[in-house]
Design a protein around this motif. Structure first.
Motif, PDB file in Angstrom:
ATOM      1  N   LEU A  38      45.220  63.305  71.408  1.00 16.26           N
ATOM      2  CA  LEU A  38      44.900  62.931  70.035  1.00 16.26           C
ATOM      3  C   LEU A  38      44.041  61.679  70.040  1.00 16.26           C
ATOM      4  CD1 LEU A  38      48.409  63.441  68.397  1.00 16.26           C
ATOM      5  CD2 LEU A  38      46.488  65.031  68.421  1.00 16.26           C
ATOM      6  N   ALA A  39      43.007  61.698  69.205  1.00 20.71           N
ATOM      7  CA  ALA A  39      42.112  60.529  69.131  1.00 20.71           C
ATOM      8  C   ALA A  39      42.799  59.395  68.397  1.00 20.71           C
ATOM      9  CB  ALA A  39      40.827  60.917  68.438  1.00 20.71           C
ATOM     10  N   TYR A  44      36.521  73.480  64.284  1.00 16.44           N
ATOM     11  CA  TYR A  44      36.349  73.388  62.832  1.00 16.44           C
ATOM     12  C   TYR A  44      34.896  73.032  62.514  1.00 16.44           C
ATOM     13  CZ  TYR A  44      41.402  73.478  62.122  1.00 16.44           C
ATOM     14  OH  TYR A  44      42.720  73.851  62.083  1.00 16.44           O
ATOM     15  N   LYS A  61      33.521  71.277  65.941  1.00 19.43           N
ATOM     16  CA  LYS A  61      34.244  70.336  66.792  1.00 19.43           C
ATOM     17  C   LYS A  61      35.716  70.751  66.832  1.00 19.43           C
ATOM     18  CE  LYS A  61      35.449  65.414  67.190  1.00 19.43           C
ATOM     19  NZ  LYS A  61      35.324  64.080  66.551  1.00 19.43           N
ATOM     20  N   ARG A  62      36.274  70.703  68.035  1.00 23.32           N
ATOM     21  CA  ARG A  62      37.707  70.987  68.166  1.00 23.32           C
ATOM     22  C   ARG A  62      38.498  69.766  67.706  1.00 23.32           C
ATOM     23  NH1 ARG A  62      39.324  75.463  70.976  1.00 23.32           N
ATOM     24  NH2 ARG A  62      37.692  76.648  72.045  1.00 23.32           N
ATOM     25  N   LEU A  63      39.515  70.007  66.869  1.00 31.75           N
ATOM     26  CA  LEU A  63      40.323  68.923  66.320  1.00 31.75           C
ATOM     27  C   LEU A  63      41.740  69.032  66.879  1.00 31.75           C
ATOM     28  CD1 LEU A  63      39.166  68.964  62.591  1.00 31.75           C
ATOM     29  CD2 LEU A  63      38.288  67.597  64.493  1.00 31.75           C
ATOM     30  N   PRO A  64      42.119  68.163  67.825  1.00 31.16           N
ATOM     31  CA  PRO A  64      43.440  68.261  68.454  1.00 31.16           C
ATOM     32  C   PRO A  64      44.580  68.184  67.450  1.00 31.16           C
ATOM     33  CG  PRO A  64      42.019  66.775  69.695  1.00 31.16           C
ATOM     34  CD  PRO A  64      41.298  67.082  68.422  1.00 31.16           C
ATOM     35  N   GLN A  65      44.423  67.399  66.408  1.00 32.65           N
ATOM     36  CA  GLN A  65      45.497  67.254  65.432  1.00 32.65           C
ATOM     37  C   GLN A  65      45.691  68.509  64.591  1.00 32.65           C
ATOM     38  OE1 GLN A  65      42.605  65.803  65.454  1.00 32.65           O
ATOM     39  NE2 GLN A  65      41.825  65.281  63.415  1.00 32.65           N
ATOM     40  N   LEU A  66      44.756  69.458  64.673  1.00 29.80           N
ATOM     41  CA  LEU A  66      44.833  70.717  63.917  1.00 29.80           C
ATOM     42  C   LEU A  66      44.758  71.907  64.868  1.00 29.80           C
ATOM     43  CD1 LEU A  66      42.550  69.862  60.855  1.00 29.80           C
ATOM     44  CD2 LEU A  66      45.047  69.806  60.967  1.00 29.80           C
ATOM     45  N   ASN A 111      43.683  72.052  67.881  1.00 34.84           N
ATOM     46  CA  ASN A 111      42.532  72.038  68.798  1.00 34.84           C
ATOM     47  C   ASN A 111      41.609  73.234  68.573  1.00 34.84           C
ATOM     48  OD1 ASN A 111      41.316  70.338  70.711  1.00 34.84           O
ATOM     49  ND2 ASN A 111      41.834  71.724  72.378  1.00 34.84           N
ATOM     50  N   MET A 131      32.005  71.051  60.962  1.00 33.71           N
ATOM     51  CA  MET A 131      31.805  69.649  60.605  1.00 33.71           C
ATOM     52  C   MET A 131      30.468  69.507  59.882  1.00 33.71           C
ATOM     53  SD  MET A 131      34.593  68.745  62.018  1.00 33.71           S
ATOM     54  CE  MET A 131      34.557  66.969  61.797  1.00 33.71           C
ATOM     55  N   PRO A 140      51.199  68.625  65.691  1.00 38.62           N
ATOM     56  CA  PRO A 140      49.975  69.078  66.366  1.00 38.62           C
ATOM     57  C   PRO A 140      50.216  69.904  67.614  1.00 38.62           C
ATOM     58  CG  PRO A 140      49.717  66.810  65.625  1.00 38.62           C
ATOM     59  CD  PRO A 140      51.142  67.178  65.366  1.00 38.62           C
TER      60      PRO A 140
END
Length: 840
Positions: free
Chosen positions: A839-840, A719, A709-714, A716, A721, A531
Motif C-alpha cells: 500500500l502506498a 483502474y 493504474k493498479r490500485l493496491p487498496q482496491l 490491485n 485514471m 484491501p
C-alpha cells in the motif's frame, strides 16, 4: 491448405468457432455431429444453426459436454452437438452444410470431405428377465422412416423374435439432444413382457436361463447379451438379493483384452447419505480385512476419485474365485451419466466392470439391500461403511438443538443466482468451536464446505443477545456464503452441520428470494472488505453470483417504449445517446446549449433509466421542444437497468452513421465539438473512437484521455485514471492519442458499435464499461484519441444524484474484478511478488 483445414474457422461471430466433424447417412436422414464454442471456450452465446442448400435452417438448441474439447483447450462448457435432419434428394455426399453462429457463417463444408459413413443404430440391452425388459435404442429411422427400419426386436438364440415398443424418454443419453424429447428407451414390466411374449407365440422361459439375446433395429444387430453360465450368474432384478447359483464359468473375453477383476452387479445414488453405493464381486481374497481404499467410479460424464468405505460379504455363487463387496463413493453429483466402471486400489488396482444388465436402483431399494447384505440392523456401526449407514437422515426438521454442544445458526435469506449457485445470508454462533463443516444439500447435490466461500460480517445484535450466555470477543457472527452450482434442481434444500465429534445436525432452508437490483444491494450492503481480502472474496464469494444476478435481471427486462418529440431527420449523420437517471432536468439545460448552434443533421436520443419519472420526462421534453425547437427521441425503459443496458437500448433505436455516447451532465462549450470528433474519424481510418476534452465549471481539466493504474487498496485491479485532472488547461494540441476515453463523451461509427454489441452489460449498474469498450476497439487494431479542441463541461456524477449505501463501493470492486479478469494481462503488476500487498 486442405478443405478440411479451411473448414475450421476461428475468431468469428463474436469470438465463436466450430467444426462439423462427422456425417452419418441413413436411408431418409443425415446425422451430423460437431461442436461450436463461444468466446474463451464458453458455451455459445448466440443462436447456432445448420443451413441446408434448399434454404432451410435447422437450429441447434442442445449442447453436450465433450471431455476431448476440454483436454484440447477448446471448450470448458457443453459445446458438442448431434443433429439429425431429413436426407435431401439426390446425392447426399455432394451437398454442402453451413454452420452458422447468429447471423455470421462459421464454416461451409461438403459432406464428401467428411468421409461420411452409413448410419448404424446405437443401443444397449440393460435387463432381461421374465418380469422386466429394459434398454435403449437411438435410431432416427424411428421418426424419419422407413417403417421397416424403425422396427425394434429382441432376438433370442438367434431365431426367436419379440417386437419391442419404445415407451420411455432417456434424457441421460447424449443422443437425447438429437432426439428432441422423442422416446429412446423401453422399460417393460411383468404385464407388458407377458403380452409381448404371448403375441410372439413364445414362452416366458426364453427370458431366463441359458440363452443368447440381441437387439435388432431395422434388421441391424446392436448388442449381444448372454445367459448366466457364460456371464457369471443370471441377471437379477433390481433390489433383490442374488440367489444361489452354480459356480460361474470363465469369462469369455476378446483376444488380447484383459479379464476384469470383478463386476458391478448393482449400483445407485443415495441423496440422503450423499454418495454412490456399488455392489458385486471381486476376485481373490484381497478385500478381506479392508475397511477403506482408494476408489475411482467412472461414469460417462465424470470420474469420482475418493477414499471409499468398503466391506466384503459372502457370495456363495463366487466363493471359489472371489468375494462379494459393497463400496460407498461420496459424491455431490447424482447424475453423471452411465456407469463405465469402478476401480478399487487393494493390493493393486482392481478394475471392476459393469455386468450385463446392471442398472441404477431406486434409493429406497438400494439402502434396504445394502443394510440387508451387511446386517446393519443388528451390528454396531464400527466400520466406516456401517457408520455411513448409521448417519441420521434429514426428515425436514431443524435438529441443531439435539446436538451435544450448543450450535446456533440461522439463515435470514437465500438468493438464487441462476447459472452460478446460491447465496446464503444469516448468522452463526459456535461458542465451543465444535463445527467441522457446514454443507448444503439439495436434490442430487451436496456442496463443498461453506467455509471455503464464506465472508464473516458484523452482527453486534447477535453478540449483545448472547453476551450473558457466552464470552464473545468480537461481533463478526454474521455471514454471507456462496454455494457454487452451475445447475441446481428446485426443491427442498437444507444445511448439514457436521461436528468434529462426528454428529450431524440439520437446518431447513427458506425458499430462495427474488433477484433483481434489490438482491444485488442486499448481497453487497453489509460487507466491508480490507484491501488484502478483495481479490479472494471477489473470486470465491461475490463475483460469480453478482454477475449472474445481473444477467438474470437483464434477461427478464421488458421492452422499452419509444416516443418522438418533433420531426427527426430521416438520415441523421450522428445519433447522440444520453441516458437519464435522477436529474432529468439536465435535458432542459442541454437542449438550451445545443440549440445555440443547432443539430440539423443529427438526432438526439434520450434514454430514461428511471421509470417513475416517465410522465415528468415526456412533459419536460415537450416543453424543451417548444422552447428550443430541437426534436428528440425518448426511449423509456420499464425498469432501471444501469448505464450499459440503457445505452444499448438507445443504440437499438439509432439510425445515424455515427454514435455519440454523452452523459446528461455534459454540456458543450465549443460549438464545433461534434464536428471535430466525427471529422477525426472520417480523416483517419486507424481511429476507432474519439473523446471530448472535458472540464469542470472552473475550467480545470476533468478528462483529457484515460490511462490505467493498479490500485493496491482496491484489490490491485487496474483502474482508469485521468491524468491532469483538476489542473489548469494547457494550450490545445488538437487530436491526441490516448489509452482510452471516457464514456461521458465518446464518438464511434455505428457499425462498429453494433459489431461490438455496444457496452458490455456484465459491468453491473455502471463502472468500467467505457474502458472495456475502448480496449475491445484497440484489440481490433484501432486507436483511441481525445480532441482537445472539442471542449465540454462535465459536472461529473451529479446526474446520478446522491451517493447510495456502502453496497455501491463493493459493486465498483466487483466491476473492477470483472475488468481485471478480462484485461489484467494488458497491465502487468509492478511487482512479481503476488503474496505481498504493498500500500502506498
Amino acid at each position: 491448405m486442405s478443405a478440411a483445414q479451411s473448414a475450421i474457422l476461428s475468431a468469428s461471430a463474436e469470438g465463436h468457432r466450430g467444426r462439423i466433424e462427422a456425417v452419418e447417412i441413413g436411408t431418409r436422414f443425415l446425422l451430423v455431429s460437431g461442436w461450436v464454442a463461444g468466446p474463451q471456450g464458453g458455451a455459445p452465446g448466440v443462436a447456432i444453426a445448420l443451413d441446408l442448400p434448399d434454404g432451410s435452417t435447422r437450429p441447434i438448441t442442445r449442447f453436450l459436454r465433450r471431455k476431448d474439447l476440454a483436454q484440447r483447450g477448446i471448450a470448458t462448457e457443453p459445446c458438442g452437438f448431434l443433429l439429425d435432419l431429413p436426407r435431401p434428394e439426390g446425392d447426399a455426399e455432394a451437398i454442402a452444410l453451413t454452420l452458422r453462429a447468429g447471423e455470421a457463417p462459421l464454416l461451409s463444408q461438403r459432406i464428401a470431405e467428411l468421409a461420411p459413413r452409413h448410419f448404424r443404430p446405437r443401443g444397449h440391452l440393460d435387463h432381461v428377465s421374465p418380469e422386466r425388459l429394459a434398454g435403449w435404442v437411438f435410431d432416427p429411422a424411428q421418426w424419419h422412416g422407413p417403417e421397416e427400419e424403425a422396427l425394434l426386436e429382441l432376438v433370442v438364440d438367434g431365431t426367436e423374435r419379440i417386437t419391442l415398443p419404445l415407451n420411455a424418454t432417456r434424457p441421460d443419453l447424449p443422443f437425447s439432444g438429437a432426439a428432441a424429447g422423442r422416446r429412446l428407451g423401453f422399460e417393460l414390466g411383468l404385464q407388458e413382457v407377458a403380452r409381448l411374449v404371448h403375441a410372439a407365440g413364445l414362452e416366458r422361459t426364453l427370458l431366463e436361463g441359458e440363452h443368447e439375446y440381441a437387439l435388432l433395429a431395422g434388421g441391424q444387430r446392436i448388442g449381444l447379451l448372454q445367459g448366466s453360465s457364460a456371464r457369471r450368474g443370471r441377471i437379477i432384478p433390481r433390489g433383490t438379493r442374488p440367489a444361489e447359483a452354480p459356480a460361474p464359468a470363465p469369462v469369455q473375453t476378446a483376444p488380447g483384452k484383459p479379464e476384469p477383476d470383478g463386476f458391478v452387479d448393482w449400483h445407485g445414488y443415495s441423496k440422503a447419505l450423499g454418495g454412490w453405493f456399488f455392489g458385486g464381486w471381486v476376485r481373490g481374497e484381497t478385500l478381506k480385512g479392508v475397511e477403506t481404499c482408494r476408489a475411482v467410479a467412472r461414469f460417462e460424464d465424470a470420474a469420482i476419485e475418493v477414499e471409499a468405505p468398503v466391506s466384503g460379504y459372502p457370495r456363495p455363487d463366487v466363493e471359489s474365485i472371489g468375494i462379494g463387496y459393497i463400496a460407498f463413493v461420496p459424491s455431490a453429483s447424482g447424475d453423471p451419466g452411465l456407469l463405465q466402471g469402478l476401480e478399487l486400489s487393494l493390493e493393486a488396482e482392481r478394475k471392476i466392470s459393469p455386468s450385463l444388465g446392471t442398472g441404477r436402483m431406486k434409493e429406497a431399494e438400494l439402502l434396504a439391500l445394502v443394510r440387508t447384505l451387511l446386517g446393519a440392523e443388528t451390528r454396531k456401526p464400527r466400520t466406516p461403511l456401517l457408520k455411513v449407514l448409521a448417519q441420521p437422515s434429514y426428515q425436514g426438521e431443524d435438529t441443531l438443538a439435539k446436538l451435544p454442544v450448543p450450535v446456533h445458526l440461522e439463515v435470514d435469506a437465500v438468493l438464487a443466482a441462476p447459472g452460478a449457485g446460491l447465496v446464503l445470508q444469516g448468522w452463526c454462533l459456535d461458542p465451543n468451536r465444535a463445527i467441522a463443516a457446514i454443507r448444503l444439500r439439495a436434490r442430487g447435490f451436496l456442496s463443498a464446505p461453506l467455509a471455503e466461500r464464506w465472508i464473516a460480517t458484523d452482527r453486534p445484535d447477535i453478540r449483545d443477545a448472547f453476551a450473558d450466555r457466552y464470552t464473545l470477543d468480537h461481533a463478526r457472527h454474521g455471514y454471507l456464503a456462496y454455494v457454487e452450482a452451475s445447475t441446481l434442481e428446485s426443491g427442498e434444500m437444507h444445511l448439514e452441520i457436521e461436528l468434529e465429534s462426528g454428529e450431524t445436525g440439520f437446518k431447513p432452508l427458506p425458499a430462495p428470494g427474488g433477484g433483481g437490483a434489490a438482491a444485488i444491494r442486499k448481497l453487497l450492503g453489509g460487507i466491508q472488505l480490507a484491501p488484502d481480502e478483495v481479490v479472494d472474496r471477489c473470486d470465491r464469494v461475490l463475483g460469480p453470483p453478482v454477475v449472474a444476478l445481473n444477467r438474470q435481471r437483464l434477461a427478464t427486462a421488458g421492452r422499452p417504449s419509444v416516443v418522438e418529440v418533433g420531426t427527426l431527420p430521416e438520415r441523421p449523420r450522428c445519433s447522440i445517446i444520453i441516458p437519464l437517471y435522477g436529474r432529468i432536468d439536465y435535458l432542459m439545460y442541454q437542449c438550451a446549449l445545443l440549440s445555440e448552434h443547432g443539430l440539423a443533421a443529427d438526432e438526439l436520443v434520450y434514454v430514461l433509466d428511471d421509470p417513475p419519472k416517465k410522465q415528468a420526462l415526456m412533459d419536460l421534453a415537450q416543453s424543451a421542444y417548444r422552447r428550443f425547437g430541437i426534436p428528440m427521441k425518448l426511449v423509456l425503459l420499464p425498469e432501471n437497468r444501469g448505464y450499459a443496458p440503457a445505452n444499448n437500448a438507445g443504440l437499438a433505436e439509432c439510425r445515424g452513421e455515427y454514435i455519440c455516447y454523452l452523459n446528461s451532465d455534459v454540456m458543450p462549450q465549443e460549438p464545433r465539438w461534434l464536428d471535430l470528433l466525427i471529422g477525426a474519424l472520417e480523416e483517419d481510418a486507424t481511429l476507432g473512437i474519439t473523446g471530448g476534452f472535458l472540464t469542470f465549471e472552473d475550467g480545470t481539466i476533468q478528462h483529457a484521455g484515460m490511462t490505467f493504474k493498479r490500485l493496491p487498496q482496491l484489490g490491485n485491479f487496474p483502474y482508469a485514471m485521468h491524468p491532469g485532472k483538476g489542473r489548469k488547461r494547457a494550450p490545445s494540441r488538437g487530436l491526441k492519442r490516448a489509452e482510452a476515453v471516457t464514456g461521458a463523451c465518446m464518438v464511434l461509427r455505428r457499425d462498429l458499435a453494433a459489431e461490438l454489441g455496444g457496452f458490455d452489460t456484465d459491468y453491473v449498474i455502471g463502472d468500467f464499461e467505457d474502458a472495456d469498450l475502448c480496449l475491445r476497439i484497440r484489440a481490433k487494431g484501432l486507436d483511441c484519441a481525445v480532441h482537445e479542441d472539442a471542449v465540454l463541461w462535465h459536472l461529473e456524477r451529479q446526474s446520478q444524484g446522491t451517493p447510495g449505501n456502502f453496497w455501491r463501493h463493493n459493486l465498483t470492486l466487483i466491476n473492477g474484478w470483472t475488468f481485471a479478469r478480462r484485461w489484467g494481462h494488458c497491465f502487468p503488476a509492478a511487482s512479481a511478488d503476488t503474496t505481498v500487498l504493498r500500500l502506498a
